[in-house]
Write an enzyme that holds these catalytic residues in place. Structure first.
Site, PDB file in Angstrom:
ATOM      1  N   ASN A 158       0.829  -1.343   0.121  1.00 26.71           N
ATOM      2  CA  ASN A 158      -0.129   0.009   0.048  1.00 26.71           C
ATOM      3  C   ASN A 158       0.925   1.233  -0.065  1.00 26.71           C
ATOM      4  O   ASN A 158       1.559   1.753   1.037  1.00 26.71           O
ATOM      5  CB  ASN A 158      -0.886  -0.142   1.460  1.00 26.71           C
ATOM      6  CG  ASN A 158      -1.545   1.233   1.372  1.00 26.71           C
ATOM      7  OD1 ASN A 158      -1.766   2.131   0.679  1.00 26.71           O
ATOM      8  ND2 ASN A 158      -2.283   1.061   2.548  1.00 26.71           N
ATOM      9  N   LYS A 180       0.035   4.354  -0.171  1.00 24.52           N
ATOM     10  CA  LYS A 180      -0.540   5.447   0.534  1.00 24.52           C
ATOM     11  C   LYS A 180      -0.357   6.508  -0.465  1.00 24.52           C
ATOM     12  O   LYS A 180      -0.441   6.641  -1.719  1.00 24.52           O
ATOM     13  CB  LYS A 180      -0.190   5.571   1.783  1.00 24.52           C
ATOM     14  CG  LYS A 180      -0.167   4.333   2.914  1.00 24.52           C
ATOM     15  CD  LYS A 180       0.019   4.558   4.251  1.00 24.52           C
ATOM     16  CE  LYS A 180       0.024   3.410   4.936  1.00 24.52           C
ATOM     17  NZ  LYS A 180       0.083   3.492   6.468  1.00 24.52           N
ATOM     18  N   HIS A 195      -9.319   1.323   5.555  1.00 27.89           N
ATOM     19  CA  HIS A 195      -8.104   1.428   6.286  1.00 27.89           C
ATOM     20  C   HIS A 195      -8.338   2.669   7.451  1.00 27.89           C
ATOM     21  O   HIS A 195      -9.137   3.502   7.336  1.00 27.89           O
ATOM     22  CB  HIS A 195      -7.105   2.132   5.453  1.00 27.89           C
ATOM     23  CG  HIS A 195      -5.679   1.887   5.677  1.00 27.89           C
ATOM     24  ND1 HIS A 195      -5.169   2.983   6.695  1.00 27.89           N
ATOM     25  CD2 HIS A 195      -4.794   1.091   5.515  1.00 27.89           C
ATOM     26  CE1 HIS A 195      -3.989   2.708   6.947  1.00 27.89           C
ATOM     27  NE2 HIS A 195      -3.645   1.615   6.083  1.00 27.89           N
ATOM     28  N   GLU A 248      -6.575   4.697   8.375  1.00 25.56           N
ATOM     29  CA  GLU A 248      -6.360   6.280   8.032  1.00 25.56           C
ATOM     30  C   GLU A 248      -7.796   6.835   7.544  1.00 25.56           C
ATOM     31  O   GLU A 248      -7.944   8.031   7.623  1.00 25.56           O
ATOM     32  CB  GLU A 248      -5.065   6.159   7.180  1.00 25.56           C
ATOM     33  CG  GLU A 248      -3.958   5.976   7.904  1.00 25.56           C
ATOM     34  CD  GLU A 248      -2.837   5.702   6.940  1.00 25.56           C
ATOM     35  OE1 GLU A 248      -2.869   5.484   5.855  1.00 25.56           O
ATOM     36  OE2 GLU A 248      -1.830   5.146   7.642  1.00 25.56           O
ATOM     37  N   GLU A 261      -5.221  -5.062  10.906  1.00 26.39           N
ATOM     38  CA  GLU A 261      -4.026  -3.879  11.440  1.00 26.39           C
ATOM     39  C   GLU A 261      -4.081  -3.117  12.795  1.00 26.39           C
ATOM     40  O   GLU A 261      -5.239  -2.182  12.722  1.00 26.39           O
ATOM     41  CB  GLU A 261      -4.149  -2.836  10.040  1.00 26.39           C
ATOM     42  CG  GLU A 261      -4.162  -3.648   8.848  1.00 26.39           C
ATOM     43  CD  GLU A 261      -3.531  -2.315   7.759  1.00 26.39           C
ATOM     44  OE1 GLU A 261      -2.098  -2.584   7.407  1.00 26.39           O
ATOM     45  OE2 GLU A 261      -4.238  -1.470   7.514  1.00 26.39           O
ATOM     46  N   GLY A 276       2.829   2.055  11.107  1.00 29.92           N
ATOM     47  CA  GLY A 276       3.735   3.002  11.021  1.00 29.92           C
ATOM     48  C   GLY A 276       4.484   3.620  12.350  1.00 29.92           C
ATOM     49  O   GLY A 276       5.419   4.461  12.303  1.00 29.92           O
ATOM     50  N   SER A 293       3.592  -1.973  10.394  1.00 30.58           N
ATOM     51  CA  SER A 293       4.919  -2.240  10.789  1.00 30.58           C
ATOM     52  C   SER A 293       5.723  -3.487  10.342  1.00 30.58           C
ATOM     53  O   SER A 293       6.660  -3.993  10.874  1.00 30.58           O
ATOM     54  CB  SER A 293       5.426  -2.017  12.187  1.00 30.58           C
ATOM     55  OG  SER A 293       5.076  -0.575  12.359  1.00 30.58           O
TER      56      SER A 293
END
Ligand code: PGA
Length: 244
Positions: A14, A16, A98, A100, A168, A174, A208
């Site tokens: 991904n 992003k 996701h 985010e 996730e 991250g 990660s």
């Protein structure tokens, strides 16, 4: 729709909000086409939607995925990109929900369910993300949170359609932090126990993942693959992850 049950492991990159024509040219020149030791590894690259078509002319031996889609099919929705539009741009998979998008764009589980159903109708495999916050983990309510996300965001279409779920943990995205391998395995086993109306599904771990931990994670009994963010931007690093 891609029949995912023919693959043993699935590896998703991904990107992003990263990429450019120059980046894509260099990336696909170097991306490994000799994926996995056998032919049973599915590699999916998710560039920003606007680069899907351009990437489709460059990619070899990997599928393309979108990072999101609109829940609307057409009409007065300025800035949105529909499922049929990503389909026309040679895309077989689509990440939805996701964290985010849930966090920064206020997406709800109902939005994600609508998107998932539209994707399945259009023969695109949804990759539905779920995961708990650190606060929820510390309160010991990970399973309750995941169960609610599963019930509320999974599409009602069922039977032998193919579905991918990415677990996730939000606190692992991250940050360089990951749950213990044992914890990952236990959570995946719990998620599997909660999915009843899909015959063909895979559960990926994301958060990660890099070339130093990917092999250990991907070989856990209840893990069907990985969803890689930051480490997928570096093609050399991603090639190492693909080389399982
Ligand atoms: P990360 O992101 O690999 O950079 O932690 C994973 C993701 O957000 O899908």
């Amino acid at each position: 729709m891609i029949q995912i049950n023919k693959f043993n492991k699935i590896i998703v990159g991904n990107w992003k909000l990263n990429g450019s024509f120059e980046f894509i040219d260099a990336y696909f020149k170097k991306l490994s086409t000799n994926i996995g030791s056998k032919n049973d590894v599915c590699s999916i690259i998710c560039p920003p939607n606007i680069y899907l078509n351009y990437s489709s002319g460059k990619v070899k031996n990997s599928f393309l995925g979108a990072q999101d889609c609109s829940k609307y099919n057409n009409g007065a929705y300025t800035g949105e990109i529909s499922v049929s539009m990503i389909k026309e741009n040679n895309c077989n998979f689509c990440i939805i929900g996701h964290s985010e998008r849930r966090q920064f764009f206020n997406e709800t589980s109902l939005d994600i369910k609508i998107k998932a159903e539209n994707l399945i109708k259009n023969k695109i495999n949804p990759i539905i993300c779920i995961g708990e916050t650190l606060e929820e983990k510390n309160r010991g309510i990970t399973e309750i949170v995941l169960k609610k996300q599963i019930v509320d965001s999974l599409p009602s279409n069922s039977l032998n359609e193919s579905l991918i779920i990415a677990y996730e943990p939000i606190w692992a995205i991250g940050t360089g932090l990951i749950p213990s391998f044992d914890e990952i395995n236990k959570v995946h086993s719990y998620i599997k126990s909660q999915i009843s109306n899909f015959e063909n599904y895979k559960i990926l771990y994301g958060g990660s993942v890099n070339s130093s931990n990917s092999n250990d994670i991907i070989n856990l009994a209840y893990v069907d693959g990985v969803l890689v963010g930051g480490a997928s931007i570096d093609v050399n690093e991603f090639n190492k992850i693909l080389n399982i």
